[in-house]
Design a protein around this motif. Structure first.
Motif, short mmCIF file in Angstrom:
data_model
loop_
_atom_site.label_atom_id
_atom_site.label_comp_id
_atom_site.label_asym_id
_atom_site.label_seq_id
_atom_site.Cartn_x
_atom_site.Cartn_y
_atom_site.Cartn_z
N ASP A 56 -1.77 -17.58 -28.89
CA ASP A 56 -2.00 -18.25 -28.88
C ASP A 56 -2.95 -19.08 -27.03
N LEU A 57 -3.39 -17.42 -26.79
CA LEU A 57 -3.61 -16.98 -25.58
C LEU A 57 -2.70 -16.96 -24.50
N ASP A 58 -1.40 -17.53 -24.88
CA ASP A 58 -0.86 -17.28 -23.51
C ASP A 58 0.22 -16.14 -23.53
N ARG A 59 0.56 -16.57 -25.77
CA ARG A 59 0.82 -14.99 -25.22
C ARG A 59 0.25 -14.04 -26.52
N ASP A 60 0.73 -12.65 -26.50
CA ASP A 60 -0.11 -11.65 -27.51
C ASP A 60 0.63 -10.57 -28.02
N ILE A 61 1.26 -10.73 -29.53
CA ILE A 61 1.70 -9.58 -30.13
C ILE A 61 1.02 -9.09 -30.67
N ALA A 62 0.49 -7.54 -30.63
CA ALA A 62 0.27 -6.58 -31.46
C ALA A 62 1.31 -5.51 -32.07
N ILE A 63 1.75 -5.28 -33.65
CA ILE A 63 2.55 -4.43 -34.82
C ILE A 63 1.92 -3.67 -35.52
N THR A 64 2.34 -2.76 -35.25
CA THR A 64 1.54 -1.62 -36.12
C THR A 64 2.47 -0.65 -36.69
N ILE A 65 1.69 -0.43 -38.03
CA ILE A 65 3.01 -0.02 -39.26
C ILE A 65 1.98 1.13 -39.55
N GLN A 81 3.07 -9.80 -24.43
CA GLN A 81 2.69 -10.24 -23.44
C GLN A 81 2.00 -11.59 -23.37
N SER A 82 2.73 -11.78 -22.47
CA SER A 82 3.00 -13.27 -22.08
C SER A 82 2.65 -13.67 -20.39
N ARG A 83 2.02 -14.57 -20.89
CA ARG A 83 1.49 -15.46 -19.34
C ARG A 83 2.70 -16.13 -18.58
N LEU A 84 2.90 -16.08 -17.06
CA LEU A 84 3.87 -16.52 -16.79
C LEU A 84 3.46 -18.17 -16.40
N ILE A 85 4.70 -18.63 -15.86
CA ILE A 85 4.16 -20.41 -14.64
C ILE A 85 4.30 -20.16 -13.82
N THR A 107 1.75 -12.04 -12.49
CA THR A 107 1.56 -13.29 -13.50
C THR A 107 1.60 -13.50 -15.51
N ARG A 108 2.15 -11.60 -15.88
CA ARG A 108 1.84 -11.92 -16.70
C ARG A 108 3.37 -10.27 -17.00
N ILE A 109 4.13 -10.81 -17.94
CA ILE A 109 4.76 -10.17 -18.28
C ILE A 109 5.38 -9.55 -19.97
N ARG A 110 5.45 -8.22 -19.72
CA ARG A 110 4.65 -7.44 -21.26
C ARG A 110 6.65 -6.83 -21.46
N PHE A 111 6.48 -6.57 -23.10
CA PHE A 111 7.44 -5.82 -23.11
C PHE A 111 7.20 -5.38 -24.70
N GLU A 112 7.92 -4.31 -24.75
CA GLU A 112 6.85 -2.63 -25.61
C GLU A 112 8.65 -1.55 -26.34
N THR A 113 8.68 -2.09 -26.97
CA THR A 113 9.35 -1.70 -28.42
C THR A 113 8.04 -0.65 -29.17
N PRO A 114 8.99 0.55 -30.22
CA PRO A 114 8.63 1.78 -30.67
C PRO A 114 7.15 0.64 -31.77
N GLY A 115 6.12 1.04 -31.63
CA GLY A 115 5.39 0.11 -32.52
C GLY A 115 5.23 -1.87 -32.36
#
Length: 379
Positions: free
Chosen positions: A52-61, A239-243, A227-235
């Motif tokens: 949504d330009l502020d948050r970005d998610i990528a999931i791999t199968i 990522q998100s912009r911060l306020i 400016t940003r935060i990132r969470f990573e789990t297997p697959g």
């Protein structure tokens, strides 16, 4: 010839991935491509992205995926998610796309969806850094304990999230939210937290995804910049912009213990407030709390325009170090008090009230890391 050809063994494989990715997609978009999933087929399987330009998610199968023709497409998110949600689990799903459309075949079901150029899909630059492990429990506790106090006021945008900063001791993180009328704070153990972690304001929409991240891994990895935060789990990578703003010095509004505290059964108090609020037409109206010298609490709700009233009395215990409870009348927003009580797990809640004009400290006797503050209302 197909520019994108992928087969997935069952809708059950793809369905939860689309459900997670769809949490990022806004229902109404002025930019059409933001209402699409970006699908990439390659040697690693298929990757589903949403932004949504502020948050970005990528999931791999990877498991259960066969890529015949590698490539990428942007397909309408709501349409694809609804199709896959309704397909039976027994049939494999085949995607065949050219430059204009994508055919989806599962058993006897056949669909065709228009697509947009995958190259037009916006990308968020990845945060560099190894990150650190965050216990999944810490994320769920933040979501459960403090999000109810996040402000929705656009004029004070810096309050539209959870302020996350280093705790007073090594290996601790403090999370706090306030809207100026109420405040909730919790301190959590995060042993791998770097010493130089900046204090950041995480948007409420991103905090709403904490439970999802926690459900994917016991110790997701987190990377924080200014400016940003990132969470990573297997697959999965989120990522998100911060306020961008300065969080107020919230410690100044937290009153010190007054020495007068009431111990009340939490569920009984919540149920009583919920019952007597029925008579109030204004859901933000105050409820009067009357503490007497008989160790009773009487709560009174009223709608003066309709001459409607409701009241209920509950027994109150004094804390061990208190000789007596104060005789005091004070008003609180009933909904705010309910939200606070519902964020606490213990059977008993402690209300520390100095006088009728002072904020109340709401504490969990079983969890010294939790504290909530409610400002009084005139009644």
């Amino acid at each position: 010839m197909a520019s994108f050809s992928v087969t997935i063994e069952s809708p059950a494989i793809l369905r939860p991935v689309l459900d997670r990715a769809q949490k990022i997609v806004e229902k109404r978009n002025t930019i059409p491509i933001l209402g699409h999933f970006h699908l990439t087929g390659g040697a690693d399987g298929i990757t589903v992205r949403a932004t949504d330009l502020d948050r970005d998610i990528a999931i791999t199968i990877q498991d259960g995926v066969t890529v015949t023709a590698p490539g990428a497409i942007a397909v309408p998110a709501a349409d694809l998610a609804n199709i896959v949600r309704k397909l039976p689990n027994g049939a494999e799903i085949c995607f065949e796309a050219d430059e204009r459309s994508c055919a989806i075949v599962a058993g006897r079901s056949k669909f065709s969806l228009p697509i947009l150029p995958a190259g037009d899909f916006p990308t968020m630059e990845d945060i560099e850094g190894e990150g650190f492990a965050v216990p999944a429990e810490a994320l769920t506790r933040i979501a459960d304990a403090v999000t109810y106090a996040i402000s929705t006021e656009e004029t004070r945008y810096y309050l539209n999230g959870v302020y996350w900063h280093a705790g007073d001791r090594d290996g601790e993180i403090t999370a706090v939210a306030t809207d100026g009328h109420r405040l909730s704070r919790i301190v959590l153990a995060v042993p791998d937290k770097p010493a130089d972690m900046p204090g950041v304001i995480i948007p409420s929409a991103t905090v709403a995804l904490f439970a999802m991240v926690a459900g994917l891994d016991e110790t997701p990895r987190m990377t924080v910049t200014t400016t940003r935060i990132r969470f990573e789990t297997p697959g999965m990578v989120l990522q998100s912009r911060l306020i961008d703003g300065t969080y107020p010095d919230y410690g100044r509004v937290i009153p010190q213990p007054s020495g007068h505290a009431a111990m009340i059964d939490r569920q009984s108090l919540a149920d009583a407030i919920d019952r007597i609020r029925v008579v109030q037409g204004d859901r933000g109206a105050a409820i009067k709390f009357q503490f007497d010298d008989e160790n009773d609490l009487t709560m009174i709700a009223a709608d003066r325009e309709r001459d409607a009233h409701g009241n209920e009395t509950l027994p109150v215990d004094r804390t061990p170090d208190n000789a007596a409870l104060p005789v005091v009348e004070i008003g609180f927003n009933g909904k705010y008090m309910l939200d606070c009580l519902n964020s606490i797990d213990s059977e008993v809640v402690q209300l520390d009230i100095a006088d009728s004009s002072a904020p109340v400290r709401v504490e969990d006797p079983d969890d010294p890391t939790r504290i909530a503050i409610l400002m009084p209302m005139r009644v």
